[in-house]
Design a protein around this motif. Structure first.
Motif, PDB file in Angstrom:
ATOM      1  N   LEU A   4      25.166  33.808  -8.677  1.00 12.10           N
ATOM      2  CA  LEU A   4      25.815  34.886  -7.681  1.00 12.10           C
ATOM      3  C   LEU A   4      26.079  34.221  -6.400  1.00 12.10           C
ATOM      4  O   LEU A   4      25.025  33.848  -5.805  1.00 12.10           O
ATOM      5  N   GLU A   5      27.191  34.097  -5.990  1.00  7.73           N
ATOM      6  CA  GLU A   5      27.805  33.628  -4.726  1.00  7.73           C
ATOM      7  C   GLU A   5      28.354  34.394  -3.871  1.00  7.73           C
ATOM      8  O   GLU A   5      28.266  34.315  -2.714  1.00  7.73           O
ATOM      9  N   TYR A   6      29.071  35.602  -4.377  1.00  6.13           N
ATOM     10  CA  TYR A   6      29.673  36.571  -3.581  1.00  6.13           C
ATOM     11  C   TYR A   6      29.326  37.972  -3.867  1.00  6.13           C
ATOM     12  O   TYR A   6      29.217  38.478  -5.026  1.00  6.13           O
ATOM     13  N   THR A  26      20.371  38.446   5.452  1.00 11.85           N
ATOM     14  CA  THR A  26      19.704  37.043   5.126  1.00 11.85           C
ATOM     15  C   THR A  26      20.356  36.448   3.872  1.00 11.85           C
ATOM     16  O   THR A  26      20.074  35.303   3.696  1.00 11.85           O
ATOM     17  N   GLU A  27      21.450  37.038   3.250  1.00 15.18           N
ATOM     18  CA  GLU A  27      21.986  36.577   2.139  1.00 15.18           C
ATOM     19  C   GLU A  27      22.471  35.405   2.249  1.00 15.18           C
ATOM     20  O   GLU A  27      22.707  34.359   1.490  1.00 15.18           O
ATOM     21  N   ARG A  28      23.342  34.968   3.480  1.00 16.00           N
ATOM     22  CA  ARG A  28      23.873  33.840   3.701  1.00 16.00           C
ATOM     23  C   ARG A  28      23.064  32.738   3.663  1.00 16.00           C
ATOM     24  O   ARG A  28      23.444  31.582   3.453  1.00 16.00           O
ATOM     25  N   VAL A  34      28.917  37.666   1.935  1.00 15.32           N
ATOM     26  CA  VAL A  34      28.924  39.193   1.924  1.00 15.32           C
ATOM     27  C   VAL A  34      30.276  39.449   2.369  1.00 15.32           C
ATOM     28  O   VAL A  34      30.615  39.145   3.665  1.00 15.32           O
ATOM     29  N   LEU A  35      31.218  40.025   1.549  1.00 18.45           N
ATOM     30  CA  LEU A  35      32.794  40.185   1.944  1.00 18.45           C
ATOM     31  C   LEU A  35      33.012  41.552   1.537  1.00 18.45           C
ATOM     32  O   LEU A  35      32.571  42.340   0.854  1.00 18.45           O
ATOM     33  N   GLU A  36      34.331  42.037   2.462  1.00 19.33           N
ATOM     34  CA  GLU A  36      34.730  43.202   2.179  1.00 19.33           C
ATOM     35  C   GLU A  36      35.553  43.121   0.841  1.00 19.33           C
ATOM     36  O   GLU A  36      36.520  42.097   0.632  1.00 19.33           O
ATOM     37  N   TRP A  37      35.704  44.147   0.015  1.00 21.62           N
ATOM     38  CA  TRP A  37      36.296  43.968  -1.327  1.00 21.62           C
ATOM     39  C   TRP A  37      37.891  44.033  -0.990  1.00 21.62           C
ATOM     40  O   TRP A  37      38.713  43.189  -1.639  1.00 21.62           O
ATOM     41  N   ASP A  38      38.350  44.691   0.006  1.00 21.88           N
ATOM     42  CA  ASP A  38      39.990  44.592   0.215  1.00 21.88           C
ATOM     43  C   ASP A  38      40.349  43.216   0.798  1.00 21.88           C
ATOM     44  O   ASP A  38      41.397  42.873   0.339  1.00 21.88           O
ATOM     45  N   ILE A  54      29.873  40.211  -7.336  1.00 18.83           N
ATOM     46  CA  ILE A  54      29.315  41.419  -7.887  1.00 18.83           C
ATOM     47  C   ILE A  54      29.942  42.233  -6.746  1.00 18.83           C
ATOM     48  O   ILE A  54      30.024  41.913  -5.585  1.00 18.83           O
ATOM     49  N   LEU A  55      30.375  43.503  -7.095  1.00 27.90           N
ATOM     50  CA  LEU A  55      30.899  44.565  -6.404  1.00 27.90           C
ATOM     51  C   LEU A  55      30.010  45.993  -6.172  1.00 27.90           C
ATOM     52  O   LEU A  55      29.267  46.195  -7.201  1.00 27.90           O
ATOM     53  N   VAL A  56      29.765  46.428  -4.987  1.00 16.23           N
ATOM     54  CA  VAL A  56      29.007  47.182  -4.793  1.00 16.23           C
ATOM     55  C   VAL A  56      30.204  48.419  -4.319  1.00 16.23           C
ATOM     56  O   VAL A  56      30.728  48.362  -3.168  1.00 16.23           O
ATOM     57  N   SER A  57      30.348  49.680  -4.968  1.00 16.17           N
ATOM     58  CA  SER A  57      31.539  50.600  -4.628  1.00 16.17           C
ATOM     59  C   SER A  57      31.008  51.880  -5.228  1.00 16.17           C
ATOM     60  O   SER A  57      30.193  52.178  -6.089  1.00 16.17           O
TER      61      SER A  57
END
Length: 292
Positions: A4-6, A26-28, A34-38, A54-57
């Motif tokens: 898991l990287e993104y 602290t994930e970085r 940690v990025l925006e889906w769009d 992984i997407l959280v939405s």
């Protein structure tokens, strides 16, 4: 190797989004982005990086797109009705947004939780806990032959059920992985040597029908590793896991009369004798420990 990287953040209510981002601060440091889906979805799709993300939405369209490209996903459920987008079928509400897991709040959603969702999506066995000498983790089919070798040890099935014939056991274990682990998040696990990775036993918890659905602790340590404190070490750690991680109030164990070693271990672990019951023609002594 899958990793898991993104972590992609899709549509979420502002309060939940802010809470999630705070939990992921602290994930970085763990090498995750940690990025925006769009802004990231095109990069993820074109770079064939879906298997590392992984997407959280809460959005059904975003979740469906993640599913289409093989990405792990966690769906946020609206607290007011317990659903995202929904449809009426025979008077019942059904979840229509595809995801590997669902959450009604972001309070406990952090990198560790999302790692578990990611592993479940990619069928990677969960590591449940570690002790000084052992790793307790979910069973995977690569251990099937070793499991049969374990059960072939002298006296191993004196006080517990043997395995099914090989092909039946293989089918049983495959179904167990897909259903028991995925539905409950716990079950009967395997115990491996922390240094060598060798299978040395089994231990875990299951709901026992004969106990009215109560949780039962079970364990089996292979003959070469018996009388070396492994059962005590592993079972103590599992009891702590039940109390602190699963937050369940109690656990029982059933011990066949005559199994003095297991009775002694149960008492050492803090279990108290409750009653003797007959199950399948055998006299079983019920022990129980309460945490709350």
């Amino acid at each position: 190797m899958l990793k898991l990287e993104y972590i992609l953040i899709g549509k979420l209510p502002k309060t939940e989004r802010d809470m999630l981002l705070e939990n992921l601060r602290t994930e970085r440091e763990c090498g995750r982005n940690v990025l925006e889906w769009d802004s990231a979805k095109k990069h993820i799709q074109e770079g064939a990086l879906a298997e590392k993300a992984i997407l959280v939405s809460e959005d059904a369209k975003e979740l469906s797109e993640a599913q289409r490209i093989g990405m792990a996903a966690l769906c946020y459920l609206m607290p007011e009705d317990g659903r995202t987008q929904r449809e009426e079928t025979a008077g019942e509400m059904e979840v229509t947004s595809p995801a590997d897991m669902y959450a009604e709040g972001m309070e406990e959603i952090d990198g560790s939780f999302l790692q578990h969702v990611y592993e479940r999506h990619h069928r990677i066995p969960w590591i449940i806990l570690k002790t000084p000498r052992c790793i307790v983790k979910e069973f995977s089919m690569e251990y099937l032959d070793a499991l049969f070798e374990l059960y072939a040890g002298k006296g191993m099935t004196d006080y517990m059920e043997p395995l099914y014939p090989y092909e039946e056991e293989r089918e049983y274990q495959q179904a167990y992985i897909e259903q028991m682990y995925r539905f409950y998040g716990y079950g009967m696990w395997i115990v491996c040597d922390r240094n060598t990775g060798e299978l040395i036993g089994r231990a875990g918890v299951e709901h026992r029908e004969e106990l009215g659905g109560e949780l039962e602790l079970g364990y089996a340590i292979g003959v070469p590793w018996q009388r070396q404190g492994y059962a005590t070490e592993v079972c103590n750690a599992i009891l702590t896991y039940i109390k602190e991680e699963l937050m369940l109030p109690s656990v029982s164990c059933l011990i066949e009369e005559g199994n003095v070693v297991s009775e002694h271990l149960a008492q050492k672990l803090g279990f108290h004798y409750c009653e003797t019951v007959q199950i399948d023609g055998k006299q079983m002594r019920k022990y129980k420990v309460a945490f709350y």
